[in-house]
Design a protein around this motif. Sequence first.
Motif, PDB file in Angstrom:
ATOM      1  N   GLY A 172       0.807  -1.210   0.000  1.00 14.19           N
ATOM      2  CA  GLY A 172       0.000   0.000   0.000  1.00 14.19           C
ATOM      3  C   GLY A 172       0.840   1.260   0.000  1.00 14.19           C
ATOM      4  O   GLY A 172       1.884   1.323   0.642  1.00 14.19           O
ATOM      5  N   GLU A 173       0.352   2.275  -0.721  1.00 15.14           N
ATOM      6  CA  GLU A 173       1.090   3.543  -0.833  1.00 15.14           C
ATOM      7  C   GLU A 173       0.149   4.721  -0.595  1.00 15.14           C
ATOM      8  O   GLU A 173      -0.635   4.714   0.329  1.00 15.14           O
ATOM      9  N   GLY A 174       0.270   5.763  -1.431  1.00 14.58           N
ATOM     10  CA  GLY A 174      -0.441   7.012  -1.223  1.00 14.58           C
ATOM     11  C   GLY A 174      -1.946   6.851  -1.186  1.00 14.58           C
ATOM     12  O   GLY A 174      -2.521   5.960  -1.834  1.00 14.58           O
ATOM     13  N   LEU A 175      -2.604   7.752  -0.435  1.00 18.20           N
ATOM     14  CA  LEU A 175      -4.043   7.697  -0.228  1.00 18.20           C
ATOM     15  C   LEU A 175      -4.596   9.118  -0.253  1.00 18.20           C
ATOM     16  O   LEU A 175      -3.982  10.037   0.292  1.00 18.20           O
ATOM     17  N   GLY A 231       3.096   3.526  -8.029  1.00 18.43           N
ATOM     18  CA  GLY A 231       2.418   4.443  -7.141  1.00 18.43           C
ATOM     19  C   GLY A 231       3.237   4.812  -5.927  1.00 18.43           C
ATOM     20  O   GLY A 231       3.729   3.935  -5.212  1.00 18.43           O
ATOM     21  N   TRP A 232       3.372   6.121  -5.669  1.00 19.10           N
ATOM     22  CA  TRP A 232       4.014   6.617  -4.453  1.00 19.10           C
ATOM     23  C   TRP A 232       3.033   7.504  -3.693  1.00 19.10           C
ATOM     24  O   TRP A 232       2.496   7.106  -2.690  1.00 19.10           O
ATOM     25  N   GLY A 233       2.804   8.727  -4.181  1.00 17.37           N
ATOM     26  CA  GLY A 233       1.941   9.655  -3.466  1.00 17.37           C
ATOM     27  C   GLY A 233       0.669   9.969  -4.230  1.00 17.37           C
ATOM     28  O   GLY A 233       0.619   9.846  -5.461  1.00 17.37           O
ATOM     29  N   LEU A 234      -0.363  10.398  -3.486  1.00 17.74           N
ATOM     30  CA  LEU A 234      -1.619  10.845  -4.084  1.00 17.74           C
ATOM     31  C   LEU A 234      -2.146  12.046  -3.310  1.00 17.74           C
ATOM     32  O   LEU A 234      -1.989  12.136  -2.088  1.00 17.74           O
ATOM     33  N   GLY A 261      -0.507  12.766  -8.653  1.00 18.51           N
ATOM     34  CA  GLY A 261       0.211  11.544  -8.327  1.00 18.51           C
ATOM     35  C   GLY A 261       1.705  11.677  -8.508  1.00 18.51           C
ATOM     36  O   GLY A 261       2.174  12.494  -9.307  1.00 18.51           O
ATOM     37  N   SER A 262       2.451  10.869  -7.755  1.00 11.43           N
ATOM     38  CA  SER A 262       3.908  10.814  -7.891  1.00 11.43           C
ATOM     39  C   SER A 262       4.337   9.364  -8.007  1.00 11.43           C
ATOM     40  O   SER A 262       3.659   8.454  -7.505  1.00 11.43           O
ATOM     41  N   ASP A 263       5.487   9.144  -8.659  1.00  4.16           N
ATOM     42  CA  ASP A 263       5.989   7.780  -8.829  1.00  4.16           C
ATOM     43  C   ASP A 263       7.460   7.656  -8.428  1.00  4.16           C
ATOM     44  O   ASP A 263       8.148   6.734  -8.857  1.00  4.16           O
ATOM     45  N   GLY A 264       7.932   8.581  -7.602  1.00  4.09           N
ATOM     46  CA  GLY A 264       9.323   8.519  -7.145  1.00  4.09           C
ATOM     47  C   GLY A 264      10.313   9.187  -8.069  1.00  4.09           C
ATOM     48  O   GLY A 264      11.500   9.266  -7.753  1.00  4.09           O
ATOM     49  N   SER A 265       9.846   9.678  -9.207  1.00  2.00           N
ATOM     50  CA  SER A 265      10.715  10.417 -10.128  1.00  2.00           C
ATOM     51  C   SER A 265      10.556  11.908  -9.845  1.00  2.00           C
ATOM     52  O   SER A 265      10.110  12.306  -8.771  1.00  2.00           O
ATOM     53  N   SER A 266      10.883  12.748 -10.804  1.00  2.00           N
ATOM     54  CA  SER A 266      10.659  14.191 -10.672  1.00  2.00           C
ATOM     55  C   SER A 266       9.333  14.607 -11.307  1.00  2.00           C
ATOM     56  O   SER A 266       9.050  15.800 -11.404  1.00  2.00           O
ATOM     57  N   LYS A 267       8.526  13.650 -11.719  1.00  4.57           N
ATOM     58  CA  LYS A 267       7.274  13.935 -12.423  1.00  4.57           C
ATOM     59  C   LYS A 267       6.126  14.102 -11.432  1.00  4.57           C
ATOM     60  O   LYS A 267       5.988  13.355 -10.467  1.00  4.57           O
ATOM     61  N   LEU A 268       5.277  15.087 -11.713  1.00 11.76           N
ATOM     62  CA  LEU A 268       4.031  15.285 -10.985  1.00 11.76           C
ATOM     63  C   LEU A 268       2.895  15.134 -11.989  1.00 11.76           C
ATOM     64  O   LEU A 268       2.816  15.862 -12.972  1.00 11.76           O
ATOM     65  N   TYR A 269       2.034  14.164 -11.740  1.00 17.09           N
ATOM     66  CA  TYR A 269       0.958  13.823 -12.669  1.00 17.09           C
ATOM     67  C   TYR A 269      -0.359  14.443 -12.208  1.00 17.09           C
ATOM     68  O   TYR A 269      -0.627  14.540 -11.014  1.00 17.09           O
ATOM     69  N   GLN A 270      -1.200  14.809 -13.185  1.00 17.57           N
ATOM     70  CA  GLN A 270      -2.587  15.169 -12.921  1.00 17.57           C
ATOM     71  C   GLN A 270      -3.459  14.198 -13.707  1.00 17.57           C
ATOM     72  O   GLN A 270      -3.351  14.099 -14.929  1.00 17.57           O
ATOM     73  N   ASN A 297      12.715  11.845  -6.738  1.00 24.61           N
ATOM     74  CA  ASN A 297      12.253  11.169  -5.516  1.00 24.61           C
ATOM     75  C   ASN A 297      11.053  11.871  -4.881  1.00 24.61           C
ATOM     76  O   ASN A 297      10.937  11.916  -3.647  1.00 24.61           O
ATOM     77  N   ILE A 298      10.165  12.413  -5.718  1.00 24.18           N
ATOM     78  CA  ILE A 298       8.943  13.012  -5.181  1.00 24.18           C
ATOM     79  C   ILE A 298       8.086  11.895  -4.578  1.00 24.18           C
ATOM     80  O   ILE A 298       7.782  10.899  -5.229  1.00 24.18           O
ATOM     81  N   ASN A 299       7.682  12.090  -3.338  1.00 20.60           N
ATOM     82  CA  ASN A 299       7.083  11.020  -2.552  1.00 20.60           C
ATOM     83  C   ASN A 299       5.650  11.391  -2.169  1.00 20.60           C
ATOM     84  O   ASN A 299       4.834  11.700  -3.024  1.00 20.60           O
ATOM     85  N   GLU A 300       5.307  11.400  -0.909  1.00 19.91           N
ATOM     86  CA  GLU A 300       3.962  11.703  -0.436  1.00 19.91           C
ATOM     87  C   GLU A 300       3.550  13.119  -0.818  1.00 19.91           C
ATOM     88  O   GLU A 300       4.364  14.048  -0.799  1.00 19.91           O
ATOM     89  N   LEU A 301       2.257  13.297  -1.141  1.00 22.31           N
ATOM     90  CA  LEU A 301       1.743  14.574  -1.626  1.00 22.31           C
ATOM     91  C   LEU A 301       0.574  15.053  -0.774  1.00 22.31           C
ATOM     92  O   LEU A 301      -0.191  14.253  -0.245  1.00 22.31           O
ATOM     93  N   GLU A 302       0.435  16.375  -0.687  1.00 15.10           N
ATOM     94  CA  GLU A 302      -0.771  17.009  -0.156  1.00 15.10           C
ATOM     95  C   GLU A 302      -1.076  18.225  -1.033  1.00 15.10           C
ATOM     96  O   GLU A 302      -0.148  18.878  -1.532  1.00 15.10           O
ATOM     97  N   TYR A 303      -2.351  18.522  -1.218  1.00 18.58           N
ATOM     98  CA  TYR A 303      -2.753  19.725  -1.953  1.00 18.58           C
ATOM     99  C   TYR A 303      -3.226  20.758  -0.946  1.00 18.58           C
ATOM    100  O   TYR A 303      -4.173  20.509  -0.181  1.00 18.58           O
ATOM    101  N   ILE A 304      -2.571  21.935  -0.909  1.00 22.75           N
ATOM    102  CA  ILE A 304      -2.862  22.956   0.092  1.00 22.75           C
ATOM    103  C   ILE A 304      -2.867  24.327  -0.585  1.00 22.75           C
ATOM    104  O   ILE A 304      -1.837  24.784  -1.097  1.00 22.75           O
TER     105      ILE A 304
END
Length: 300
Positions: free
Chosen positions: A145-148, A186-189, A198-207, A230-237
């Motif tokens: 399990g990963e990002g939620l 899957g890493w962060g959501l 979303g993130s996958d551990g690279s430098s990419k940020l997906y929408q 290494n972009i990992n866990e995400l939050e939108y603020i």
Amino acid sequence: MPSASRRRPPPPHRRRAMPPASSTFSISISAPQPPKPLYLRRPLIAVAAALAALLLIAAAYATWRVGSPPAALLGRPAAASRFYSFDLVREYPHDPDAFTQGLLYGGNDTLFESTGLYHRSSVREVELPTGKVLVHHQMDGDMFGEGLTLLGDRLFQVTWLKNDGFIYDRHNFTKRKSFTHKMRDGWGLATDGKVLFGSDGSSKLYQMDPKSFKVMKMVTVKYQDNEVPNINELEYIDGEVWANVWQTDCIARVSPEDGQVLSWIFLHELRRNLLNSGYTVGSLFVIVLFCPVVDGPFWN
């Protein structure tokens, strides 16, 4: 989360655990020489729970090296950059056996949590004041399990090293279905209420579209002209994506429009205090209610 000596070690290059927060204390970035930096405090109470989730993840998956900034920060910082520290003002108990990967506030003093490790991964609803697990869904043993994140009444979860994800009814975890996404794994959501980040551990940020999971936009996270991997866990603020950078003690505040890092939050002094605290890994997590702005030298 238990220490490495008490758990099956994660697979190679996996994010590793470190102790979460100890008793309440304040942390700030100190200048190595005069003049001392100026601290200007701004209330961020509205984003406390989201930042708490990021701090727990950041504390859990940074490596044991002290004071190691992302490579993108090793050059001279831009004059317009802002660097933040934080104050810890509250802490709550947490299941020491939970290898936390995703964490978010569910309202009414509850948290939703995604935990990792093979044969131990789960999705949970947790009572915030006590740390008691109210609802528990055990995942299949081959899932990590990963990002939620929570969008409406649906919890979206991704899994490590796979393109598989799951959607749960927030009120009844037995009502769930699977989906496939286009990220490497899957890493962060996170979500702004319309799209999934979303993130996958690279430098990419997906929408991604939360219905079709089609990638609507993808940006490269950069600080000045340097990619931040290494972009990992995400939050939108408040219009920004806050991203923990694995293997560092830093959270990047990222513009979802172009991927530029707008500012940084430094956690290296948190690590120093935690390593000296003697707490069991994962036994606590912290709530952060405000971040002071730091002007001056950014790393020591």
